[in-house]
Design an enzyme around this catalytic site. Structure first.
Site, PDB file in Angstrom:
ATOM      1  N   GLY A 260       0.812  -1.200   0.000  1.00 53.42           N
ATOM      2  CA  GLY A 260       0.000   0.000   0.000  1.00 53.42           C
ATOM      3  C   GLY A 260       0.850   1.257   0.000  1.00 53.42           C
ATOM      4  O   GLY A 260       1.832   1.375  -0.725  1.00 53.42           O
ATOM      5  N   HIS A 261       0.487   2.178   0.871  1.00 57.18           N
ATOM      6  CA  HIS A 261       1.098   3.515   0.876  1.00 57.18           C
ATOM      7  C   HIS A 261       2.371   3.586   1.714  1.00 57.18           C
ATOM      8  O   HIS A 261       3.083   4.576   1.670  1.00 57.18           O
ATOM      9  CB  HIS A 261       0.054   4.510   1.410  1.00 57.18           C
ATOM     10  CG  HIS A 261       0.432   5.943   1.271  1.00 57.18           C
ATOM     11  ND1 HIS A 261       0.786   6.518   0.068  1.00 57.18           N
ATOM     12  CD2 HIS A 261       0.505   6.952   2.199  1.00 57.18           C
ATOM     13  CE1 HIS A 261       1.055   7.797   0.246  1.00 57.18           C
ATOM     14  NE2 HIS A 261       0.901   8.084   1.526  1.00 57.18           N
TER      15      HIS A 261
END
Length: 281
Positions: A260-261
Site C-alpha cells: 500500500g502507501h
C-alpha cells in the site's frame, strides 16, 4: 527497534523547534515521514533506521506540525514551509548536502527542497510522494479519509484504525494495535486538533503550488532519484510513479507488489536493501 543508539535533540530552526533523532556515521541521509494522523519520524521508520545506519548517518526529524516538533504549518504553501524548515535543520547541523528519503507528505517535502535548492540534495528516494497528480480530479478514498480525520465529529480511535487498516497498508492485520494507539494519542494533542498540519488546500493558488506536475523545474531536476510506489496504494495514485519517471530526467521507478502507501514499513527488508544500494551507487 532499539532507540538506545539514537541521539535525540530539539533544534531551533527559523524560530521553531524541530525534533531530530541522529544515529550512524557516513554520508547523511534524512528520513522524512508522511502526514497521517499521529505520525512521527522514528515511529514511521522504525524498521529502517538501524539497517540504514550501518551505512549512513541517519537523521530522522519530526516534520513541522508533528511529534515533538513545533505545531502549525503555513497553509498557503505547506510543501515550501516544510522544505524551508528541513533545509534550516541541515543548516543548524552544518550539513551542506544530504540524501533525502521521503514517504507521502515527506516525499513532497523532499521533492520541493530539491526543486528549490538542488545543490543541497545528493540523491532522492520518494515513496508515494504527495503532490504528484493528487490535486487533479477526484481524490482517492484514502486521501478523503486522511483529510477528513479532524472533520465531522473529530478524531477518534475508530477513524484512525479504519484509515490505517483500510487505506494505509495492504495487509491491515499486520499493523499492531499498539502502533495505532500510540498514533491516536499523538493525533489528539490539543495544538494539533486546533491546527491540523495536513488540511485541504485553502485556495486555487495553494492547490497549484502543491502540484509538482505543474512545476516546469521538474523536467530540469537532474538529481538521481528512485521512485518507489506500492502497486496497491489507496492514498496517492500509483500512476504517479510513471508520471515522475516520464518527467524527471534521472528517475528510476519501482512498483512494489502487494504493497500500500507505506512501502518502507510493509516491505522493510526489500526497501532497506534497495535504498542502501541506490544511495551507495
Amino acid at each position: 527497534m532499539s532507540t538506545d543508539t539514537l541521539n535525540e535533540r530539539v533544534l531551533r530552526v527559523n524560530g521553531k523547534d524541530i525534533f531530530v533523532a541522529d544515529t550512524g556515521t557516513g554520508p547523511p541521509v534524512v528520513l522524512l515521514h508522511g502526514g497521517g494522523p499521529g505520525a512521527s519520524g522514528v515511529s514511521n521508520y522504525s524498521r529502517n533506521i538501524e539497517p540504514l545506519a550501518q551505512h549512513f548517518r541517519v537523521l530522522v526529524p519530526d516534520m513541522p506540525g508533528y511529534g515533538r516538533s513545533a505545531k502549525g504549518v503555513d497553509g498557503s504553501d505547506p510543501f515550501g514551509y516544510l522544505a524551508d524548515h528541513i533545509r534550516g535543520m541541515l543548516d543548524v547541523l552544518g550539513i551542506d548536502r544530504a540524501h533525502l528519503v521521503g514517504n507521502s507528505y515527506g516525499g513532497a517535502c523532499a521533492l520541493r527542497l530539491a526543486l528549490d535548492t538542488p545543490h543541497r540534495v545528493d540523491k532522492l528516494v520518494l515513496m508515494g510522494p504527495g503532490g504528484v497528480g493528487t490535486t487533479r480530479g477526484l481524490p482517492t478514498a484514502g486521501l478523503k479519509s486522511l483529510l477528513g480525520y479532524y472533520g465531522g465529529d473529530g478524531p477518534s480511535l475508530d477513524k484512525l484504525r479504519t484509515f490505517i487498516h483500510t487505506y494505509l497498508v495492504y495487509d491491515g492485520d499486520a499493523v499492531p494495535d499498539s502502533l495505532i494507539q500510540t498514533r491516536y494519542e499523538s493525533s489528539i494533542d490539543p495544538e494539533v486538533v486546533a491546527n491540523p498540519p495536513l488540511q485541504r488546500p485553502s485556495s486555487p493558488r495553494t492547490l497549484w503550488r502543491m502540484d509538482f506536475t505543474r512545476d516546469p523545474r521538474l523536467a530540469r531536476l537532474a538529481t538521481p532519484t528512485l521512485v518507489m510506489w506500492g502497486r496497491d496504494d489507496k492514498v496517492n495514485k500509483p500512476r504517479g510513479a510513471a508520471m515522475l519517471g516520464r518527467r524527471m530526467p534521472n528517475a528510476d521507478v519501482l512498483l512494489t507488489a502487494n504493497t500500500g502507501h507505506w512501502v518502507q514499513w510493509e516491505r522493510a527488508d526489500f526497501f532497506n536493501a534497495v535504498t542502501t544500494a541506490f544511495l551507495k551507487g
